[in-house]
Scaffold this motif. Structure first.
Motif, PDB file in Angstrom:
ATOM      1  N   ASN A  56      12.563  -0.713   1.819  1.00 24.87           N
ATOM      2  CA  ASN A  56      12.595  -0.740   3.274  1.00 24.87           C
ATOM      3  C   ASN A  56      14.008  -1.139   3.687  1.00 24.87           C
ATOM      4  O   ASN A  56      14.407  -2.283   3.531  1.00 24.87           O
ATOM      5  CB  ASN A  56      11.567  -1.743   3.797  1.00 24.87           C
ATOM      6  CG  ASN A  56      11.581  -1.839   5.305  1.00 24.87           C
ATOM      7  OD1 ASN A  56      12.438  -1.267   5.969  1.00 24.87           O
ATOM      8  ND2 ASN A  56      10.630  -2.571   5.843  1.00 24.87           N
TER       9      ASN A  56
ATOM     10  N   TRP B 135      12.363  -6.779  -0.290  1.00 23.09           N
ATOM     11  CA  TRP B 135      11.347  -5.730  -0.306  1.00 23.09           C
ATOM     12  C   TRP B 135       9.973  -6.387  -0.319  1.00 23.09           C
ATOM     13  O   TRP B 135       9.759  -7.406  -0.987  1.00 23.09           O
ATOM     14  CB  TRP B 135      11.521  -4.864  -1.542  1.00 23.09           C
ATOM     15  CG  TRP B 135      10.500  -3.793  -1.705  1.00 23.09           C
ATOM     16  CD1 TRP B 135      10.360  -2.671  -0.952  1.00 23.09           C
ATOM     17  CD2 TRP B 135       9.493  -3.725  -2.713  1.00 23.09           C
ATOM     18  NE1 TRP B 135       9.320  -1.907  -1.425  1.00 23.09           N
ATOM     19  CE2 TRP B 135       8.769  -2.534  -2.509  1.00 23.09           C
ATOM     20  CE3 TRP B 135       9.127  -4.558  -3.771  1.00 23.09           C
ATOM     21  CZ2 TRP B 135       7.702  -2.155  -3.316  1.00 23.09           C
ATOM     22  CZ3 TRP B 135       8.067  -4.179  -4.582  1.00 23.09           C
ATOM     23  CH2 TRP B 135       7.364  -2.984  -4.341  1.00 23.09           C
ATOM     24  N   THR B 136       9.029  -5.813   0.398  1.00 19.87           N
ATOM     25  CA  THR B 136       7.653  -6.305   0.397  1.00 19.87           C
ATOM     26  C   THR B 136       6.787  -5.344  -0.400  1.00 19.87           C
ATOM     27  O   THR B 136       6.672  -4.167  -0.062  1.00 19.87           O
ATOM     28  CB  THR B 136       7.107  -6.453   1.835  1.00 19.87           C
ATOM     29  OG1 THR B 136       7.972  -7.350   2.555  1.00 19.87           O
ATOM     30  CG2 THR B 136       5.692  -7.017   1.820  1.00 19.87           C
ATOM     31  N   ALA B 137       6.190  -5.860  -1.476  1.00 21.56           N
ATOM     32  CA  ALA B 137       5.308  -5.070  -2.333  1.00 21.56           C
ATOM     33  C   ALA B 137       3.992  -4.816  -1.599  1.00 21.56           C
ATOM     34  O   ALA B 137       3.649  -5.522  -0.648  1.00 21.56           O
ATOM     35  CB  ALA B 137       5.050  -5.817  -3.633  1.00 21.56           C
ATOM     36  N   PRO B 138       3.222  -3.803  -2.043  1.00 19.05           N
ATOM     37  CA  PRO B 138       1.950  -3.502  -1.381  1.00 19.05           C
ATOM     38  C   PRO B 138       1.011  -4.702  -1.258  1.00 19.05           C
ATOM     39  O   PRO B 138       0.290  -4.825  -0.286  1.00 19.05           O
ATOM     40  CB  PRO B 138       1.347  -2.408  -2.266  1.00 19.05           C
ATOM     41  CG  PRO B 138       2.534  -1.722  -2.850  1.00 19.05           C
ATOM     42  CD  PRO B 138       3.546  -2.813  -3.080  1.00 19.05           C
ATOM     43  N   GLY B 139       1.021  -5.619  -2.199  1.00 20.97           N
ATOM     44  CA  GLY B 139       0.151  -6.800  -2.130  1.00 20.97           C
ATOM     45  C   GLY B 139       0.686  -7.916  -1.262  1.00 20.97           C
ATOM     46  O   GLY B 139       0.045  -8.944  -1.103  1.00 20.97           O
ATOM     47  N   GLY B 140       1.904  -7.727  -0.709  1.00 16.95           N
ATOM     48  CA  GLY B 140       2.471  -8.722   0.184  1.00 16.95           C
ATOM     49  C   GLY B 140       3.544  -9.608  -0.432  1.00 16.95           C
ATOM     50  O   GLY B 140       4.191 -10.371   0.274  1.00 16.95           O
TER      51      GLY B 140
END
Length: 131
Positions: free
Chosen positions: A98, A106-111
């Motif tokens: 992002n 960066w924010t991973a899908p799990g937060g």
């Protein structure tokens, strides 16, 4: 596993490859703030990782891996990134991240939030803050 050897209950050692003593000390001690416990040149430099030993091992020429080899779980990733940036650490922005986050977090899908940086030898290191 025998009762006498439970690896989950005894201290562990982390390793990172290096090939220059002065660069390693300048980065790991002076920029990251790790305590240099012992200089075992020409074999290794021993740093304290909050009770865990980090053995920065002299390996001569090597090709750094393209993945994270060492990381820290931090309570406030933005504050940690700002502090390390002020100490001269440059954070990496990977393709597909992002691009809108000004601190390269960066924010991973799990937060989980992650920020990557490299040491002077090209080793990828990271900070992460769990949700």
């Amino acid at each position: 596993m025998t009762d006498s050897l439970k690896l989950s209950t005894i201290p562990h050692v982390a390793f990172v490859p290096i090939n220059d003593k002065d660069k390693a000390i300048a980065f790991y001690r002076d920029q990251l703030g790790l305590t240099l416990i012992e200089d075992q040149s020409p074999f290794a430099l021993i740093f304290d990782l909050n009770g865990t030993i980090l053995r920065a091992t002299f390996v001569g020429d090597f090709k750094p891996q393209q993945f994270t080899i060492l990381g820290w779980s931090v309570p406030d990733i933005e504050a940690s990134v700002k502090e390390l940036t002020a100490a001269g650490v440059a954070f990496t922005r990977y393709p597909g991240m992002n691009d809108s986050h000004p601190l390269s977090i960066w924010t991973a899908p799990g937060g989980t939030q992650i920020a990557w940086f490299t040491d002077p030898f090209g080793n990828t290191l990271s900070l992460q803050q769990n949700p």
